[in-house]
Design an enzyme around this catalytic site. Structure first.
Site, PDB file in Angstrom:
ATOM      1  N   ARG A   1      -1.597  -5.949  12.614  1.00  0.00           N
ATOM      2  CA  ARG A   1      -2.525  -5.309  13.572  1.00  0.00           C
ATOM      3  C   ARG A   1      -3.040  -6.343  14.568  1.00  0.00           C
ATOM      4  O   ARG A   1      -3.278  -6.030  15.733  1.00  0.00           O
ATOM      5  CB  ARG A   1      -3.683  -4.653  12.841  1.00  0.00           C
ATOM      6  CG  ARG A   1      -3.223  -3.411  12.094  1.00  0.00           C
ATOM      7  CD  ARG A   1      -4.421  -2.617  11.642  1.00  0.00           C
ATOM      8  NE  ARG A   1      -3.980  -1.482  10.854  1.00  0.00           N
ATOM      9  CZ  ARG A   1      -4.803  -0.577  10.343  1.00  0.00           C
ATOM     10  NH1 ARG A   1      -6.108  -0.689  10.540  1.00  0.00           N
ATOM     11  NH2 ARG A   1      -4.328   0.425   9.640  1.00  0.00           N
TER      12      ARG A   1
ATOM     13  N   ARG B   1       0.114   2.597  13.052  1.00  0.00           N
ATOM     14  CA  ARG B   1      -0.630   1.394  12.673  1.00  0.00           C
ATOM     15  C   ARG B   1      -0.722   1.174  11.162  1.00  0.00           C
ATOM     16  O   ARG B   1      -1.511   0.371  10.687  1.00  0.00           O
ATOM     17  CB  ARG B   1      -2.022   1.395  13.319  1.00  0.00           C
ATOM     18  CG  ARG B   1      -2.869   2.534  12.941  1.00  0.00           C
ATOM     19  CD  ARG B   1      -3.953   2.814  13.978  1.00  0.00           C
ATOM     20  NE  ARG B   1      -4.441   4.130  13.717  1.00  0.00           N
ATOM     21  CZ  ARG B   1      -5.378   4.429  12.837  1.00  0.00           C
ATOM     22  NH1 ARG B   1      -5.981   3.474  12.160  1.00  0.00           N
ATOM     23  NH2 ARG B   1      -5.738   5.665  12.632  1.00  0.00           N
ATOM     24  N   HIS B   2       0.105   1.894  10.392  1.00  0.00           N
ATOM     25  CA  HIS B   2       0.158   1.668   8.946  1.00  0.00           C
ATOM     26  C   HIS B   2       1.551   1.242   8.509  1.00  0.00           C
ATOM     27  O   HIS B   2       2.544   1.805   8.965  1.00  0.00           O
ATOM     28  CB  HIS B   2      -0.200   2.949   8.177  1.00  0.00           C
ATOM     29  CG  HIS B   2      -1.655   3.255   8.200  1.00  0.00           C
ATOM     30  ND1 HIS B   2      -2.218   4.059   9.145  1.00  0.00           N
ATOM     31  CD2 HIS B   2      -2.669   2.837   7.392  1.00  0.00           C
ATOM     32  CE1 HIS B   2      -3.527   4.142   8.921  1.00  0.00           C
ATOM     33  NE2 HIS B   2      -3.818   3.410   7.876  1.00  0.00           N
TER      34      HIS B   2
ATOM     35  N   ARG C   1       0.855  -1.189   0.000  1.00  0.00           N
ATOM     36  CA  ARG C   1       0.000   0.000   0.000  1.00  0.00           C
ATOM     37  C   ARG C   1       0.894   1.243   0.000  1.00  0.00           C
ATOM     38  O   ARG C   1       1.629   1.468   0.968  1.00  0.00           O
ATOM     39  CB  ARG C   1      -0.871   0.018   1.257  1.00  0.00           C
ATOM     40  CG  ARG C   1      -1.645  -1.289   1.472  1.00  0.00           C
ATOM     41  CD  ARG C   1      -3.031  -1.166   0.921  1.00  0.00           C
ATOM     42  NE  ARG C   1      -3.739  -2.426   0.908  1.00  0.00           N
ATOM     43  CZ  ARG C   1      -4.935  -2.620   1.447  1.00  0.00           C
ATOM     44  NH1 ARG C   1      -5.532  -1.632   2.069  1.00  0.00           N
ATOM     45  NH2 ARG C   1      -5.552  -3.784   1.338  1.00  0.00           N
TER      46      ARG C   1
ATOM     47  N   SER D   1     -11.618  -6.013   7.194  1.00  0.00           N
ATOM     48  CA  SER D   1     -12.727  -5.565   6.333  1.00  0.00           C
ATOM     49  C   SER D   1     -13.200  -6.767   5.558  1.00  0.00           C
ATOM     50  O   SER D   1     -12.385  -7.613   5.164  1.00  0.00           O
ATOM     51  CB  SER D   1     -12.256  -4.561   5.291  1.00  0.00           C
ATOM     52  OG  SER D   1     -12.039  -3.330   5.863  1.00  0.00           O
TER      53      SER D   1
ATOM     54  N   GLU E   1       0.547   4.093   0.873  1.00  0.00           N
ATOM     55  CA  GLU E   1      -0.114   5.145   1.642  1.00  0.00           C
ATOM     56  C   GLU E   1       0.908   6.177   2.071  1.00  0.00           C
ATOM     57  O   GLU E   1       2.015   5.844   2.427  1.00  0.00           O
ATOM     58  CB  GLU E   1      -0.761   4.640   2.931  1.00  0.00           C
ATOM     59  CG  GLU E   1      -0.965   3.197   3.066  1.00  0.00           C
ATOM     60  CD  GLU E   1      -2.360   2.937   3.634  1.00  0.00           C
ATOM     61  OE1 GLU E   1      -3.102   3.905   3.790  1.00  0.00           O
ATOM     62  OE2 GLU E   1      -2.675   1.771   3.868  1.00  0.00           O
TER      63      GLU E   1
ATOM     64  N   GLU F   1      -9.115  -0.724  13.584  1.00  0.00           N
ATOM     65  CA  GLU F   1      -9.752  -1.688  12.672  1.00  0.00           C
ATOM     66  C   GLU F   1      -8.807  -2.860  12.411  1.00  0.00           C
ATOM     67  O   GLU F   1      -7.616  -2.658  12.178  1.00  0.00           O
ATOM     68  CB  GLU F   1     -10.035  -0.965  11.350  1.00  0.00           C
ATOM     69  CG  GLU F   1     -10.596  -1.857  10.271  1.00  0.00           C
ATOM     70  CD  GLU F   1     -10.458  -1.232   8.885  1.00  0.00           C
ATOM     71  OE1 GLU F   1     -10.798  -0.042   8.708  1.00  0.00           O
ATOM     72  OE2 GLU F   1     -10.001  -1.946   7.979  1.00  0.00           O
TER      73      GLU F   1
HETATM   74  P1  AMO Z   1      -8.678  -3.413   3.648  1.00  0.00           P
HETATM   75  O1  AMO Z   1      -8.044  -2.485   2.675  1.00  0.00           O
HETATM   76  O2  AMO Z   1      -9.583  -2.811   4.667  1.00  0.00           O
HETATM   77  O3  AMO Z   1      -9.559  -4.522   2.889  1.00  0.00           O
HETATM   78  O4  AMO Z   1      -7.555  -4.249   4.392  1.00  0.00           O
HETATM   79  C1  AMO Z   1      -7.891  -5.309   5.276  1.00  0.00           C
HETATM   80  C2  AMO Z   1      -7.121  -5.175   6.580  1.00  0.00           C
HETATM   81  O5  AMO Z   1      -5.721  -5.166   6.325  1.00  0.00           O
HETATM   82  C3  AMO Z   1      -5.072  -4.309   7.256  1.00  0.00           C
HETATM   83  N1  AMO Z   1      -4.370  -3.250   6.529  1.00  0.00           N
HETATM   84  C4  AMO Z   1      -3.185  -2.705   6.918  1.00  0.00           C
HETATM   85  N2  AMO Z   1      -2.370  -2.959   7.943  1.00  0.00           N
HETATM   86  C5  AMO Z   1      -1.251  -2.233   8.061  1.00  0.00           C
HETATM   87  N3  AMO Z   1      -0.887  -1.253   7.206  1.00  0.00           N
HETATM   88  C6  AMO Z   1      -1.667  -0.958   6.140  1.00  0.00           C
HETATM   89  N4  AMO Z   1      -1.301  -0.002   5.283  1.00  0.00           N
HETATM   90  C7  AMO Z   1      -2.889  -1.692   5.967  1.00  0.00           C
HETATM   91  N5  AMO Z   1      -3.883  -1.665   5.063  1.00  0.00           N
HETATM   92  C8  AMO Z   1      -4.769  -2.603   5.415  1.00  0.00           C
HETATM   93  C9  AMO Z   1      -6.155  -3.735   8.169  1.00  0.00           C
HETATM   94  C10 AMO Z   1      -7.399  -3.887   7.329  1.00  0.00           C
HETATM   95  O6  AMO Z   1      -8.563  -3.986   8.123  1.00  0.00           O
HETATM   96  N6  AMO Z   1      -9.828  -6.664  -0.018  1.00  0.00           N
HETATM   97  C11 AMO Z   1     -10.265  -6.167   1.271  1.00  0.00           C
HETATM   98  C12 AMO Z   1     -10.595  -7.275   2.235  1.00  0.00           C
HETATM   99  C13 AMO Z   1     -11.802  -8.104   1.866  1.00  0.00           C
HETATM  100  O7  AMO Z   1     -12.875  -7.505   1.638  1.00  0.00           O
HETATM  101  O8  AMO Z   1     -11.690  -9.333   1.798  1.00  0.00           O
HETATM  102  C14 AMO Z   1      -9.139  -5.269   1.843  1.00  0.00           C
HETATM  103  O9  AMO Z   1      -8.026  -5.335   1.440  1.00  0.00           O
HETATM  104  O10 AMO Z   1      -6.217  -4.529   9.337  1.00  0.00           O
END
Ligand code: AMO
Length: 434
Positions: A408, A219-220, A211, A360, A213, A357
């Site tokens: 997480r 937490r990212h 990602r 998802s 981001e 969170e």
């Molecule tokens: P989403 O983008 O919410 O959903 O990601 C799912 C979970 O992955 C973790 N997460 C991260 N942890 C750390 N750093 C990050 N940058 C990061 N991004 C996401 C979180 C988040 O809740 N395809 C959907 C899932 C699905 O619907 O099956 C998805 O990727 O804990």
């Protein structure tokens, strides 16, 4: 390599060769101790200066801390030694000397900044409490795998180099693929759906997601571990059940198999497995309850994303994991199915820990026409996703799934302050090596 006994296995009366790192040197005058450390623990080596060969004493006591040494000798009972035994050495060999200037102190007596620790992970991992985090991490992943298998899932691995993104809202890392533009994958989303639509039906994957981001938060990460599930003939309620089971299994695994690690981390007393089943709140109830906490200046209205302060305030009030269901369709991705009786409301859900969170998920749109329409509504070009949508023309069953953030999960189970503590070599805006 020569036969070697681990520190923890040395029994009085044994003739052993132990090998490991010099944890500490304690010189009391006529007598001195070298504390040797290996993956099993520590053991004391005793040097009686007047009674032992001078060269042996000099080698054993002249070595710098963290050097790797091998010591052969007789194990004796010694109630004053930290592990009730000590080795009386007959020979000491310095296998790999360490520089006397260490960038961080593995004995933990001097605190180090997280960035210094991450720059010197090998030394950092010599600390018992840091090693414990990664042993717990391994247990959490083992327990998750086992639970997925117990509910009939097959483990899959899917490509990390892809042609398109799937998760709106986070950016992609572009790469060059034989002269063409490609990306590091943000999520196994489309692949896991394609496999759930085959005879395999139920799948899981534990793998990296990328990602780009911009956020720099505790937490990212820019490379995280996603624990993904997808199941045919499942709806959002079934996927929530599996998510809850997997999270609970992770806690149970740690409780059953990581007593020593919890002790090292100072968590032995307070650690507990979540007892009650996780409450399920609709998005509408959630925003009402967040508004009622008074944590936000502007009250939330239908369609808003949940701000971190709002999530935290509600998390404190609830005090346990909880699900948020029935999200507005417009803030969930194209692959999430809307409710048949109200297209404004989706089957998307999140699983929250009071701090953040974790998951998802949702039921997926499995009807070809609706899926293609959804792409258009989100401003995506359905042609780019033909490899995916085409399969929906050949018998795609209803299906649902979720993605659980691995780091997480580890972070919340162990109460770590920063997500980077849960990754050996984290990737963030500043950090590309080691
Ligand atoms: P989403 O983008 O919410 O959903 O990601 C799912 C979970 O992955 C973790 N997460 C991260 N942890 C750390 N750093 C990050 N940058 C990061 N991004 C996401 C979180 C988040 O809740 N395809 C959907 C899932 C699905 O619907 O099956 C998805 O990727 O804990």
């Amino acid at each position: 390599m020569q036969d070697r006994t681990h520190a923890a296995d040395a029994e009085p009366g044994d003739d052993v060769t132990v090998a490991g790192w010099v944890h500490e040197l304690r010189d009391l005058g006529g007598i001195a101790f070298l504390i040797l450390r290996d993956s099993s623990g520590k053991i004391q080596i005793k040097f009686e200066k007047d009674e032992m060969d001078e060269a042996l004493v000099e080698t054993g006591l002249g070595v710098a801390r963290e050097s790797v040494v091998s010591v052969s000798g007789r194990v004796e009972e010694e109630p004053r030694a930290p592990t009730d035994v000590e080795v009386v050495p007959e020979s000491v060999e310095v296998i790999a000397p360490a520089d006397p200037e260490l960038p961080l102190d593995p004995s933990g007596k001097v605190d180090a900044e997280l960035s210094t620790r991450l720059d010197n992970r090998t030394l950092d991992l010599r600390k018992e409490e840091v090693q414990a985090i990664f042993e717990v991490r391994a247990e959490i992943l083992r327990a998750a795998r086992e639970r997925f298998r117990a509910v009939g899932c097959t483990e899959i691995t899917t490509p990390k180099i892809v042609a398109t993104g799937t998760e709106g809202g986070t950016e992609l890392f572009p790469i060059t693929y034989f002269g063409r533009e490609a990306f590091m994958n943000q999520s196994p989303q489309l692949f896991k759906q394609l496999i759930a639509g085959s005879n395999v039906e139920r799948v899981f994957e534990i793998g990296p997601i990328f990602r780009a981001e911009e956020h720099n938060t505790p937490r990212h990460l820019n490379e995280a571990t996603s624990i993904d599930f997808e199941g045919a003939f499942c709806d959002d309620g079934d996927a929530m059940d599996v998510a809850e089971e997997v999270v609970r299994a992770a806690y149970e695994g740690v409780a059953e198999n990581c007593a020593d690690q919890l002790e090292s981390l100072g968590l032995a007393e307070e650690f507990s497995v979540p007892e009650a089943s996780f409450p399920r709140l609709t998005y509408e109830e959630t925003i009402e309850r967040i508004n009622a906490t008074g944590a936000l200046e502007e009250p939330l209205v239908w369609g808003d994303d949940l701000p971190t302060e709002g999530e935290k305030a509600l998390g404190e009030e609830i005090g346990s994991h909880y699900f948020i269901t029935d999200w507005p369709s417009e803030i969930k991705p194209f692959y999430i199915k809307d409710h048949d009786d109200d297209p404004e409301v989706s089957t998307g859900f999140d699983l929250m820990h009071p701090r953040m969170e974790l998951v998802s998920g949702g039921q997926r749109e499995h009807r070809y026409d609706h899926l293609v329409e959804g792409f258009e509504q989100q401003g995506l070009d359905p042609e780019q996703f033909e490899y995916y949508t085409e399969m929906f023309r050949y018998g795609m069953p209803p299906h649902a799934g979720f993605g659980l953030g691995g780091e997480r999960l580890i972070m919340t189970i162990l109460g770590l302050e920063n997500i980077r503590e849960a990754v050996l070599f984290p990737r963030d805006r500043q950090r590309l090596s080691p």
